[in-house]
Scaffold this active site. Sequence first.
Site, PDB file in Angstrom:
ATOM      1  N   GLU A   1      11.695   1.860  -4.599  1.00 29.85           N
ATOM      2  CA  GLU A   1      11.481   3.211  -4.055  1.00 29.85           C
ATOM      3  C   GLU A   1      12.405   3.454  -2.865  1.00 29.85           C
ATOM      4  O   GLU A   1      12.875   4.575  -2.661  1.00 29.85           O
ATOM      5  CB  GLU A   1       9.998   3.392  -3.688  1.00 29.85           C
ATOM      6  CG  GLU A   1       9.158   3.566  -4.941  1.00 29.85           C
ATOM      7  CD  GLU A   1       7.711   3.129  -4.816  1.00 29.85           C
ATOM      8  OE1 GLU A   1       7.216   2.933  -3.691  1.00 29.85           O
ATOM      9  OE2 GLU A   1       7.070   2.955  -5.877  1.00 29.85           O
TER      10      GLU A   1
ATOM     11  N   GLY B   1       3.972   1.429 -11.187  1.00 28.78           N
ATOM     12  CA  GLY B   1       3.082   2.591 -11.128  1.00 28.78           C
ATOM     13  C   GLY B   1       2.905   3.314 -12.449  1.00 28.78           C
ATOM     14  O   GLY B   1       2.372   4.425 -12.478  1.00 28.78           O
TER      15      GLY B   1
ATOM     16  N   SER C   1       2.648  -2.757 -12.283  1.00 34.21           N
ATOM     17  CA  SER C   1       1.404  -2.532 -13.020  1.00 34.21           C
ATOM     18  C   SER C   1       0.590  -3.806 -13.233  1.00 34.21           C
ATOM     19  O   SER C   1      -0.034  -3.988 -14.286  1.00 34.21           O
ATOM     20  CB  SER C   1       1.684  -1.818 -14.354  1.00 34.21           C
ATOM     21  OG  SER C   1       2.256  -0.541 -14.113  1.00 34.21           O
TER      22      SER C   1
ATOM     23  N   TRP D   1       0.817  -1.218   0.000  1.00 36.30           N
ATOM     24  CA  TRP D   1       0.000   0.000   0.000  1.00 36.30           C
ATOM     25  C   TRP D   1       0.851   1.267   0.000  1.00 36.30           C
ATOM     26  O   TRP D   1       0.296   2.373  -0.062  1.00 36.30           O
ATOM     27  CB  TRP D   1      -0.936  -0.001   1.218  1.00 36.30           C
ATOM     28  CG  TRP D   1      -1.954  -1.091   1.181  1.00 36.30           C
ATOM     29  CD1 TRP D   1      -2.199  -1.968   0.132  1.00 36.30           C
ATOM     30  CD2 TRP D   1      -2.881  -1.441   2.207  1.00 36.30           C
ATOM     31  NE1 TRP D   1      -3.207  -2.830   0.461  1.00 36.30           N
ATOM     32  CE2 TRP D   1      -3.649  -2.539   1.737  1.00 36.30           C
ATOM     33  CE3 TRP D   1      -3.139  -0.951   3.483  1.00 36.30           C
ATOM     34  CZ2 TRP D   1      -4.651  -3.133   2.489  1.00 36.30           C
ATOM     35  CZ3 TRP D   1      -4.141  -1.541   4.243  1.00 36.30           C
ATOM     36  CH2 TRP D   1      -4.885  -2.620   3.742  1.00 36.30           C
ATOM     37  N   LYS D   2       2.136   1.121   0.129  1.00 38.39           N
ATOM     38  CA  LYS D   2       3.046   2.281   0.135  1.00 38.39           C
ATOM     39  C   LYS D   2       2.565   3.325   1.160  1.00 38.39           C
ATOM     40  O   LYS D   2       2.012   2.960   2.185  1.00 38.39           O
ATOM     41  CB  LYS D   2       3.171   2.865  -1.265  1.00 38.39           C
ATOM     42  CG  LYS D   2       3.446   1.796  -2.320  1.00 38.39           C
ATOM     43  CD  LYS D   2       3.873   2.381  -3.615  1.00 38.39           C
ATOM     44  CE  LYS D   2       3.898   1.293  -4.675  1.00 38.39           C
ATOM     45  NZ  LYS D   2       4.606   1.683  -5.881  1.00 38.39           N
TER      46      LYS D   2
ATOM     47  N   GLU E   1      10.801  -6.693  -9.974  1.00 39.85           N
ATOM     48  CA  GLU E   1      10.014  -5.484 -10.203  1.00 39.85           C
ATOM     49  C   GLU E   1      10.801  -4.521 -11.084  1.00 39.85           C
ATOM     50  O   GLU E   1      11.600  -3.715 -10.564  1.00 39.85           O
ATOM     51  CB  GLU E   1       9.701  -4.804  -8.869  1.00 39.85           C
ATOM     52  CG  GLU E   1       8.829  -5.612  -7.952  1.00 39.85           C
ATOM     53  CD  GLU E   1       7.918  -4.714  -7.133  1.00 39.85           C
ATOM     54  OE1 GLU E   1       6.706  -4.910  -7.200  1.00 39.85           O
ATOM     55  OE2 GLU E   1       8.412  -3.792  -6.480  1.00 39.85           O
TER      56      GLU E   1
ATOM     57  N   GLY F   1       0.987  -2.858  -6.252  1.00 44.83           N
ATOM     58  CA  GLY F   1       0.878  -1.548  -5.618  1.00 44.83           C
ATOM     59  C   GLY F   1      -0.509  -0.970  -5.867  1.00 44.83           C
ATOM     60  O   GLY F   1      -1.471  -1.268  -5.158  1.00 44.83           O
ATOM     61  N   GLY F   2      -0.615  -0.144  -6.900  1.00 47.50           N
ATOM     62  CA  GLY F   2      -1.841   0.609  -7.176  1.00 47.50           C
ATOM     63  C   GLY F   2      -3.112  -0.228  -7.134  1.00 47.50           C
ATOM     64  O   GLY F   2      -4.110   0.167  -6.519  1.00 47.50           O
TER      65      GLY F   2
HETATM   66  C1  PEP Z   1       5.112  -1.821  -6.294  1.00 53.46           C
HETATM   67  O1  PEP Z   1       5.226  -0.710  -5.843  1.00 53.46           O
HETATM   68  O2  PEP Z   1       5.705  -2.770  -5.750  1.00 53.46           O
HETATM   69  C2  PEP Z   1       4.269  -2.016  -7.472  1.00 53.46           C
HETATM   70  C3  PEP Z   1       4.390  -3.137  -8.124  1.00 53.46           C
HETATM   71  O3  PEP Z   1       3.433  -0.991  -7.815  1.00 53.46           O
HETATM   72  P1  PEP Z   1       2.321  -1.003  -9.004  1.00 53.46           P
HETATM   73  O4  PEP Z   1       1.570  -2.289  -8.911  1.00 53.46           O
HETATM   74  O5  PEP Z   1       1.475   0.172  -8.745  1.00 53.46           O
HETATM   75  O6  PEP Z   1       3.076  -0.920 -10.295  1.00 53.46           O
END
Ligand code: PEP
Length: 251
Positions: free
Chosen positions: A96, A170, A210, A10-11, A164, A231-232
């Site tokens: 990040e 994102g 994504s 969830w960051k 990743e 993430g998102g």
């Molecule tokens: C993440 O931050 O680990 C990630 C995969 O983000 P997203 O799914 O939004 O690309």
Amino acid sequence: MSETVVAANWKMNKTVSESDYLITEILKNIPPVSSVTCVVFPPFLSIPSASRLIRNTSVKLGAQNMHSAQNGAFTGEVSAAMLQDFCSYVLLGHSERRLLFGETHEFVNEKLSVSIACGLRPIVCVGEQSLDRQNGLTENVIRNQIKSSFRNITDIGNIIVAYEPVWAIGTGTAASPDDAENINKFIRDELGSIFGTEQVSKTPILYGGSVTEDNIADFLGKPNVNGALIGGASLNSEGFTEILRIASDLT
Ligand code: PEP
């Protein structure tokens, strides 16, 4: 066969009450019987409340980061010992953290040792940046991240690795499932050269970047993609539980 893991990062999103709501909704809609391991990584402040909500459920709880020291003069940091009461998982080396907060391979390596010693199950993130990819350096970068992050680790144990690609996080532009499969296979081979092929044959290697309910099935169709770090698309319960449902149907 490797375990399938679907993890929600969830960051820096969700207040405590918003986290509680999201977890409650996930728990309402999660497939009742599933062999998929579901882990949620809320912000630190939400962890104590989340740990009460997930008690006696199949959902696991993790922290998005930790410090390698047990305690001391590290303003703003949280140690593994502090997490142990609430969490069973920890994310390490997210891009990040590496790019925005200057985390080095050495620091990720220290955290990895400590997380294992403290009984937290780590998800170690690796992945190349866009320029690395353009310059054909993806494998070099990932090899380097693996070798340095796993230095002096003697047993792969139940460690999870997440591929990743930074350019996919994102952005709405995911890697192709074939690219994810190729790199995940490369990661398994690299881990195999450190720990032995047999030892890493069951290590879950996830893809992240994504991932949504629309593409999860394509990724999980690949033999070396054993789940996803999301993430998102993990920030709303409908999308995330749909991903869990699809993953459950496929495993
Ligand atoms: C993440 O931050 O680990 C990630 C995969 O983000 P997203 O799914 O939004 O690309």
